[in-house]
Design a protein around this motif. Structure first.
Motif, short mmCIF file in Angstrom:
data_model
loop_
_atom_site.label_atom_id
_atom_site.label_comp_id
_atom_site.label_asym_id
_atom_site.label_seq_id
_atom_site.Cartn_x
_atom_site.Cartn_y
_atom_site.Cartn_z
N ASP A 34 1.17 -1.12 -0.11
CA ASP A 34 0.08 -0.45 0.16
C ASP A 34 0.85 1.14 0.11
N GLY A 36 -0.88 4.36 -0.01
CA GLY A 36 -1.61 4.91 0.58
C GLY A 36 -2.22 6.92 0.12
N GLN A 39 -5.84 7.87 -0.62
CA GLN A 39 -6.81 6.85 -0.30
C GLN A 39 -7.46 7.12 0.51
N GLY A 40 -9.12 6.59 0.04
CA GLY A 40 -10.48 7.56 0.26
C GLY A 40 -10.60 6.60 1.75
N THR A 41 -10.45 5.91 1.84
CA THR A 41 -10.94 5.24 3.84
C THR A 41 -10.15 6.66 4.56
N ILE A 47 -19.20 7.61 7.73
CA ILE A 47 -20.83 7.02 8.81
C ILE A 47 -21.08 6.38 7.37
N GLY A 337 -17.42 4.35 -4.66
CA GLY A 337 -18.12 5.69 -4.80
C GLY A 337 -18.08 6.13 -3.30
N SER A 338 -18.97 6.92 -3.06
CA SER A 338 -19.11 7.35 -1.02
C SER A 338 -19.67 7.22 -0.66
N THR A 342 -18.38 1.96 4.08
CA THR A 342 -20.01 0.56 4.68
C THR A 342 -20.04 -0.79 4.01
C1 LIG Z 1 -13.81 13.31 1.83
C2 LIG Z 1 -14.53 11.46 1.58
C3 LIG Z 1 -15.77 10.95 2.31
C4 LIG Z 1 -16.44 9.86 2.61
N1 LIG Z 1 -17.73 10.16 3.44
C5 LIG Z 1 -17.65 8.80 3.60
C6 LIG Z 1 -18.24 7.86 3.94
O1 LIG Z 1 -18.74 9.00 4.98
N2 LIG Z 1 -19.09 6.72 4.64
C7 LIG Z 1 -18.86 5.87 3.41
O2 LIG Z 1 -19.24 4.39 3.90
N3 LIG Z 1 -18.13 6.05 3.06
C8 LIG Z 1 -17.51 7.18 2.57
N4 LIG Z 1 -16.17 7.51 1.69
C9 LIG Z 1 -16.34 6.83 0.89
C10 LIG Z 1 -15.27 5.80 0.61
O3 LIG Z 1 -14.12 6.84 1.54
C11 LIG Z 1 -14.11 4.90 -0.29
O4 LIG Z 1 -15.75 4.58 -1.08
C12 LIG Z 1 -13.55 3.11 0.49
O5 LIG Z 1 -12.76 4.21 1.41
C13 LIG Z 1 -13.07 2.89 -0.99
O6 LIG Z 1 -11.95 1.42 0.04
P1 LIG Z 1 -10.89 1.51 -0.61
O7 LIG Z 1 -10.46 0.21 0.16
O8 LIG Z 1 -11.66 0.63 -2.20
O9 LIG Z 1 -9.71 2.07 -1.63
P2 LIG Z 1 -9.06 3.36 -0.93
O10 LIG Z 1 -9.92 3.90 -0.06
O11 LIG Z 1 -8.95 4.70 -1.53
O12 LIG Z 1 -7.69 2.77 -0.76
C14 LIG Z 1 -6.90 2.00 -1.93
C15 LIG Z 1 -5.55 2.43 -1.38
O13 LIG Z 1 -5.05 1.51 -2.88
C16 LIG Z 1 -3.60 1.85 -2.68
N5 LIG Z 1 -3.05 2.07 -4.04
C17 LIG Z 1 -3.08 2.38 -5.17
N6 LIG Z 1 -2.43 1.70 -6.50
C18 LIG Z 1 -1.51 1.60 -5.05
C19 LIG Z 1 -0.26 0.43 -6.41
N7 LIG Z 1 -0.21 0.70 -7.41
N8 LIG Z 1 0.25 0.52 -5.36
C20 LIG Z 1 -0.03 0.09 -4.18
N9 LIG Z 1 -1.01 0.77 -3.66
C21 LIG Z 1 -2.19 1.62 -4.00
C22 LIG Z 1 -4.39 4.28 -2.38
O14 LIG Z 1 -3.00 4.28 -2.09
C23 LIG Z 1 -5.36 3.61 -1.51
O15 LIG Z 1 -4.33 3.90 -0.41
C24 LIG Z 1 -15.97 8.92 1.22
C25 LIG Z 1 -14.56 9.13 0.75
C26 LIG Z 1 -14.18 10.22 0.34
C27 LIG Z 1 -13.09 10.80 -0.17
#
Ligand SMILES: Cc1cc2nc3c(=O)[nH]c(=O)nc-3n(C[C@H](O)[C@H](O)[C@H](O)COP(=O)(O)OP(=O)(O)OC[C@H]3O[C@@H](n4cnc5c(N)ncnc54)[C@H](O)[C@@H]3O)c2cc1C
Length: 377
Positions: A34, A36, A39-41, A47, A337-338, A342
């Motif tokens: 990772d 980072g 990162q969305g998370t 929420i 998405g957003s 969850t």
């Molecule tokens: C401002 C904001 C508010 C939000 N609020 C909410 C909320 O209240 N409730 C809700 O349910 N959702 C919410 N979301 C949405 C939610 O955060 C995301 O949909 C979710 O976190 C996505 O998780 P994920 O694990 O798929 O990806 P991410 O959390 O984006 O993680 C992807 C990871 O992959 C890593 N990565 C990418 N490419 C590579 C590579 N080539 N090599 C190594 N690492 C890599 C990135 O660096 C990152 O750390 C919000 C999002 C944002 C941006």
């Protein structure tokens, strides 16, 4: 017996959940990669309250409903005999506001109906302003709201830290680096600046960055980034730990955490790509909106920090997951998405089950990866 070598690429909520679950398997040799940035998370508001959305996408609703229901049991499993830290996750309830009281009645009807197969919504009631003030003393408006006691808030960054620390304790290796993936016959090469690791199976939990990883392997990926900014304020001296999450009309929600910390946001910016720059005007306008809709105690002088991150969307806003077409043992999920925080732990569980060749808790045919990840001719 030779262990199966598995890579989890991306450790946001999806990858960290999958990694934690796989780290418990004795026949798997697990490495998590990772980088980072963006990162969305770790940027998310936190929420968990999907039930009263007006979105008409049945598959999406089933995913987030099941995702919200999955949280308590998943966290109990992660924590073992210890309690779930309230700084990580807590069911504090949600307050939903509407322009008119009549709309609250309609929302209550929807909630009661949806509760029939989602008991985790909890108690539903329209609360008058006085009751809201009792729950959140800084409330200075005069509107009623719909209360759903099952709503929760989660600190994405802390939850990921917890999951990764448990995974590492279980024997997984964590590498904080950016990698690329190459196919090497039946196996896959995970390539970083100074090393190449060979893997039997790969999970791509890289959200908005999936095109970047799959395009070099000859794929078109229907994923685009969306920028989100939010702002953190502090109400020193207030016991905010049990305040419910506030969802006013519009997209600027108010999420209280512990020790006076309250998060406001977020923006949904489609034209900014992977830009993470904080714009002062966006912060000011979020504070202004919170002050107009909820409490005049919100002011720019109470800002303590801000953050921005990237969400991943498909062109029709639907999430997907499954085995990448024509790449056996490479599994991916994106487009959350957003509401990805969850759905994240449950989607992570689905990816882990795919690696283990087991049935997934969500039906894959409802989230067809082949529609969004296509091999170029
Ligand atoms: C401002 C904001 C508010 C939000 N609020 C909410 C909320 O209240 N409730 C809700 O349910 N959702 C919410 N979301 C949405 C939610 O955060 C995301 O949909 C979710 O976190 C996505 O998780 P994920 O694990 O798929 O990806 P991410 O959390 O984006 O993680 C992807 C990871 O992959 C890593 N990565 C990418 N490419 C590579 C590579 N080539 N090599 C190594 N690492 C890599 C990135 O660096 C990152 O750390 C919000 C999002 C944002 C941006």
């Amino acid at each position: 017996m030779k262990k199966k070598k598995v890579a989890v690429v991306g450790a946001g909520i999806v990858g960290a959940s999958a990694a934690y679950l796989l780290s418990k398997e004795s026949n798997i040799d697990l490495t998590i990669y990772d980088e980072g940035t963006g990162q969305g998370t770790s940027a998310a508001a936190g929420i968990i309250s999907p039930w009263l959305s007006k979105r008409r996408n049945k598959e999406w609703y089933n995913m987030v409903k099941a995702g919200a229901a999955f949280y308590p049991g998943f966290l109990a499993e992660v924590m073992g005999s210890e309690p779930v830290p309230s700084s990580v996750y807590k069911r504090v309830g949600t307050l939903l506001f509407k322009q008119k009281d009549k709309q609250l009645e309609e929302l209550l009807e929807i909630g009661l109906k949806r509760r029939e197969d989602a008991p985790e919504i909890g108690e539903l009631a329209i609360l008058p302003p006085q009751k809201i003030k009792e729950m959140i003393p800084i409330y200075t408006k005069n509107k009623s709201a719909l209360y759903a006691s099952g709503g929760a808030r989660v600190d994405g960054e802390k939850l990921v830290e917890l999951l990764l620390s448990k995974a590492v304790r279980n024997g997984a290796t964590l590498k904080r680096e950016r990698i690329t993936v190459e196919r090497d016959g039946e196996t896959y090469a995970i390539v970083s600046e100074d090393k190449t690791d060979t893997m039997d199976a790969v999970i791509l939990a890289v959200a908005a960055w999936l095109p970047e990883l799959l395009e070099p392997l000859g794929y078109d990926v229907d994923i685009r980034p969306q920028k989100g900014q939010l702002v953190e304020v502090n109400f020193d001296g207030y016991a905010t730990e049990d305040w419910p999450v506030v969802m006013p009309e519009g997209e600027k929600d108010i999420t209280p955490f512990e020790n006076g910390t309250v998060v406001i946001g977020a923006t949904h910016e489609n034209e900014k790509g992977f830009d993470l720059k904080i714009e002062k005007s966006a912060l000011t306008s979020m504070i202004k909106e919170a002050s107009e809709t909820f409490s005049h105690y919100f002011s720019t002088s109470s800002i303590t920090s801000y953050r921005s991150g990237t969400r991943a969307y498909t062109s029709d806003f639907s999430p997907f997951m499954g085995e990448v077409p024509e790449l056996p043992n490479v599994f991916a999920a994106s487009g959350l998405g957003s509401t990805g925080l969850t759905a994240g732990p449950l989607v992570g569980k689905c990816l882990a089950e795919l690696v283990l060749n087991k049935e997934t808790p969500l039906p894959l045919e409802d989230y067809p990866i082949g529609q969004y990840v296509k091999k170029q001719d």
